[in-house]
Design an enzyme around this catalytic site. Structure first.
Site, PDB file in Angstrom:
ATOM      1  NE  ARG A 234      -4.166  -1.311   0.162  1.00 37.08           N
ATOM      2  CZ  ARG A 234      -4.401  -2.486  -0.729  1.00 37.08           C
ATOM      3  NH1 ARG A 234      -3.327  -2.641  -1.725  1.00 37.08           N
ATOM      4  NH2 ARG A 234      -5.544  -3.218  -0.682  1.00 37.08           N
ATOM      5  CD  GLU A 263      -2.818   3.197  -5.244  1.00 32.86           C
ATOM      6  OE1 GLU A 263      -1.340   2.754  -5.139  1.00 32.86           O
ATOM      7  OE2 GLU A 263      -3.626   2.458  -5.435  1.00 32.86           O
ATOM      8  CG  HIS A 295      -2.837  -0.940  -7.040  1.00 30.75           C
ATOM      9  ND1 HIS A 295      -3.277  -0.334  -5.846  1.00 30.75           N
ATOM     10  CD2 HIS A 295      -3.080  -2.371  -6.654  1.00 30.75           C
ATOM     11  CE1 HIS A 295      -3.754  -1.030  -4.894  1.00 30.75           C
ATOM     12  NE2 HIS A 295      -3.365  -2.249  -5.176  1.00 30.75           N
TER      13      HIS A 295
HETATM   14  P1  NAD Z   1      -1.272 -11.105   4.923  1.00 34.77           P
HETATM   15  O1  NAD Z   1      -2.160 -10.723   5.863  1.00 34.77           O
HETATM   16  O2  NAD Z   1      -1.070 -12.722   4.617  1.00 34.77           O
HETATM   17  O3  NAD Z   1      -0.042 -10.794   5.384  1.00 34.77           O
HETATM   18  C1  NAD Z   1       0.366  -9.543   5.955  1.00 34.77           C
HETATM   19  C2  NAD Z   1       1.465  -9.823   6.920  1.00 34.77           C
HETATM   20  O4  NAD Z   1       1.923  -8.353   7.482  1.00 34.77           O
HETATM   21  C3  NAD Z   1       1.240 -10.551   7.995  1.00 34.77           C
HETATM   22  O5  NAD Z   1       2.075 -11.456   8.593  1.00 34.77           O
HETATM   23  C4  NAD Z   1       0.918  -9.960   9.383  1.00 34.77           C
HETATM   24  O6  NAD Z   1       1.165 -10.275  10.534  1.00 34.77           O
HETATM   25  C5  NAD Z   1       2.025  -8.435   8.873  1.00 34.77           C
HETATM   26  N1  NAD Z   1       1.940  -7.449   9.837  1.00 34.77           N
HETATM   27  C6  NAD Z   1       0.869  -6.943  10.486  1.00 34.77           C
HETATM   28  N2  NAD Z   1       1.127  -5.704  10.979  1.00 34.77           N
HETATM   29  C7  NAD Z   1       2.512  -5.783  10.754  1.00 34.77           C
HETATM   30  C8  NAD Z   1       3.305  -4.640  11.198  1.00 34.77           C
HETATM   31  N3  NAD Z   1       2.912  -3.480  11.936  1.00 34.77           N
HETATM   32  N4  NAD Z   1       4.646  -4.925  10.798  1.00 34.77           N
HETATM   33  C9  NAD Z   1       5.007  -5.754   9.916  1.00 34.77           C
HETATM   34  N5  NAD Z   1       4.316  -6.918   9.641  1.00 34.77           N
HETATM   35  C10 NAD Z   1       3.020  -6.525   9.882  1.00 34.77           C
HETATM   36  O7  NAD Z   1      -1.455 -10.350   3.617  1.00 34.77           O
HETATM   37  P2  NAD Z   1      -1.182 -10.677   2.053  1.00 34.77           P
HETATM   38  O8  NAD Z   1      -2.043 -11.286   1.407  1.00 34.77           O
HETATM   39  O9  NAD Z   1       0.212 -11.181   2.203  1.00 34.77           O
HETATM   40  O10 NAD Z   1      -1.153  -9.232   1.651  1.00 34.77           O
HETATM   41  C11 NAD Z   1      -0.103  -8.091   2.091  1.00 34.77           C
HETATM   42  C12 NAD Z   1      -0.482  -6.932   1.595  1.00 34.77           C
HETATM   43  O11 NAD Z   1      -0.341  -6.704   0.150  1.00 34.77           O
HETATM   44  C13 NAD Z   1      -1.971  -6.391   1.928  1.00 34.77           C
HETATM   45  O12 NAD Z   1      -2.196  -5.609   3.110  1.00 34.77           O
HETATM   46  C14 NAD Z   1      -2.297  -5.604   0.774  1.00 34.77           C
HETATM   47  O13 NAD Z   1      -2.235  -4.209   1.192  1.00 34.77           O
HETATM   48  C15 NAD Z   1      -1.362  -5.688  -0.384  1.00 34.77           C
HETATM   49  N6  NAD Z   1      -1.734  -6.026  -1.642  1.00 34.77           N
HETATM   50  C16 NAD Z   1      -1.730  -5.444  -2.930  1.00 34.77           C
HETATM   51  C17 NAD Z   1      -1.993  -5.920  -4.031  1.00 34.77           C
HETATM   52  C18 NAD Z   1      -1.648  -5.257  -5.172  1.00 34.77           C
HETATM   53  O14 NAD Z   1      -1.979  -5.450  -6.221  1.00 34.77           O
HETATM   54  N7  NAD Z   1      -0.380  -4.427  -5.084  1.00 34.77           N
HETATM   55  C19 NAD Z   1      -2.777  -6.987  -4.211  1.00 34.77           C
HETATM   56  C20 NAD Z   1      -3.012  -7.634  -2.824  1.00 34.77           C
HETATM   57  C21 NAD Z   1      -2.412  -7.127  -1.912  1.00 34.77           C
END
Ligand code: NAD
Length: 342
Positions: A234, A263, A295
């Site tokens: 994000r 964005e 994105h």
């Molecule tokens: P997920 O929930 O499986 O993993 C997120 C991880 O972040 C978890 O392990 C959680 O414990 C950790 N986390 C939470 N708070 C934290 C902190 N303060 N410091 C460090 N780590 C922390 O999610 P995911 O499916 O792996 O997705 C991750 C991110 O990717 C989503 O939050 C989303 O914003 C982003 N995303 C982007 C796109 C894109 O098209 N660019 C698509 C999907 C997801």
């Protein structure tokens, strides 16, 4: 259920209609984004379906609730654009798509890393202009380097697996340890240590108050000189002004971003004939060692069809009052998320 689908693009319609082939729901597609000015379009719709740039703040949710909406179905994993507390108070159930293809995002991340390292974006343009010089295209072997992964959930884990395959050492930071990463040999360290020892830093944690501007002046200062910084999570995880300073000084060797804090004013639209007003963004894209995608990390056939199928399934669950594993809600002091690790 009658569903008002906001921020509709051609592909949303195509994949949602395919997932709804049994006509379980009456989908009505709207191009505008949801916000307090467009919420009136959903009057009389018990369900509203939104994506990452729709604004489900308290004012918007109030208009939806007064129009009879009781379900907000997100076509994405992140829910930083939803006021969960307001939704709860207004009796609006919120569901999301917690996982659709971690491979899509992790593979796009690897694409950014490879492209930036070997300057493929520059080589592509040079060759088209008949410039076959190699000056400025020097990269480094990924093998033997160290990648620091912040957020080791579903996407971070797949990235770790791929990076391990390239022969990089893995450093990790998360509020929870993922045993799958430890099995790959990843070492969990404090952020400061990760910043100081990583050649590549990749962000995969959600945007929350604790992670807002995780990459700021102080963090940049702690990084290795010449570090490659990647963000496909994000935009607001990064303070773009701090990173611009880091790029100007050379502290940051390259930057790859699929997301950007502002964005919503730019991405998913064709603005090729407009004058972009965002000077921070315009400065960023002028650097030869910065690669920006709009994105699109999620944008694979597999992911978009899974998003559509899960969204339709979520709406069906709520319509039939079945417990929905993908429901998200706010509790007085903390967020409760179906898929979050315990
Ligand atoms: P997920 O929930 O499986 O993993 C997120 C991880 O972040 C978890 O392990 C959680 O414990 C950790 N986390 C939470 N708070 C934290 C902190 N303060 N410091 C460090 N780590 C922390 O999610 P995911 O499916 O792996 O997705 C991750 C991110 O990717 C989503 O939050 C989303 O914003 C982003 N995303 C982007 C796109 C894109 O098209 N660019 C698509 C999907 C997801």
């Amino acid at each position: 259920m009658k569903v008002a689908v906001f921020s509709t693009k051609v592909y949303d319609r195509q994949f949602l209609e395919a997932a709804n082939s049994r006509n379980e729901h009456d989908l009505v597609f709207f191009e505008p984004r949801l916000n307090k000015d467009t919420a009136i379009l959903a009057a009389g719709f018990p369900a509203v379906c939104v994506f990452v740039h729709d604004q489900a703040d308290a004012a918007t949710l109030e208009i939806l609730a007064s129009g009879g909406t009781r379900l907000l179905a997100l076509r994405c994993a992140g829910f930083n654009n939803v006021d969960l507390k307001a939704a709860d108070e207004l009796g609006i159930t919120v569901v999301r798509v917690p996982a659709y293809s971690p491979y899509a995002v992790a593979e796009h991340t690897v694409g950014l890393i490879l492209c930036l390292n070997r300057k493929i974006h520059r080589a592509y343009n040079r060759i088209r202009e008949g410039n076959f010089s190699l000056d400025g295209l020097l990269g480094f072997d990924l093998h033997g380097r160290t990648v620091g992964i912040i957020g080791t959930g579903k996407i971070g884990q797949i990235l770790a697996q791929i990076m391990k395959g390239f022969g990089l050492s893995l450093l990790a930071y998360d509020v929870y340890r993922n045993p799958e990463l430890e099995a790959l040999g990843a070492k969990y360290v404090e952020k400061k240590e990760l910043f100081a020892n990583s050649d590549i830093i990749s962000l995969h944690c959600p945007l929350m108050p604790e992670t807002h501007h995780l990459i700021n002046d102080k963090a940049v200062e702690q990084m290795k000189s010449g570090v490659m910084l990647i963000n496909t999570s994000r935009g607001a995880l990064i303070d773009a002004t701090a990173v611009t300073k880091g790029l100007k000084s050379g502290k940051i060797g390259s930057l790859g971003i699929d997301v950007y804090e502002q964005e919503a004013d730019l991405f998913f639209e064709d603005l090729s004939s407009a004058i972009i007003q965002d000077d921070v963004f315009e400065r960023l894209i002028m650097f030869p060692n910065v690669l920006v995608t709009g994105h699109q990390a999620f944008f694979t056939e597999n992911a978009v069809s899974k998003i559509a199928e899960t969204t339709i399934g979520n709406i069906t669950d709520v319509e039939h009052n079945r417990p929905c594993a993908n429901e998200i809600r706010a509790e007085p002091t903390k967020l409760v998320v179906g898929e979050q690790k315990s």
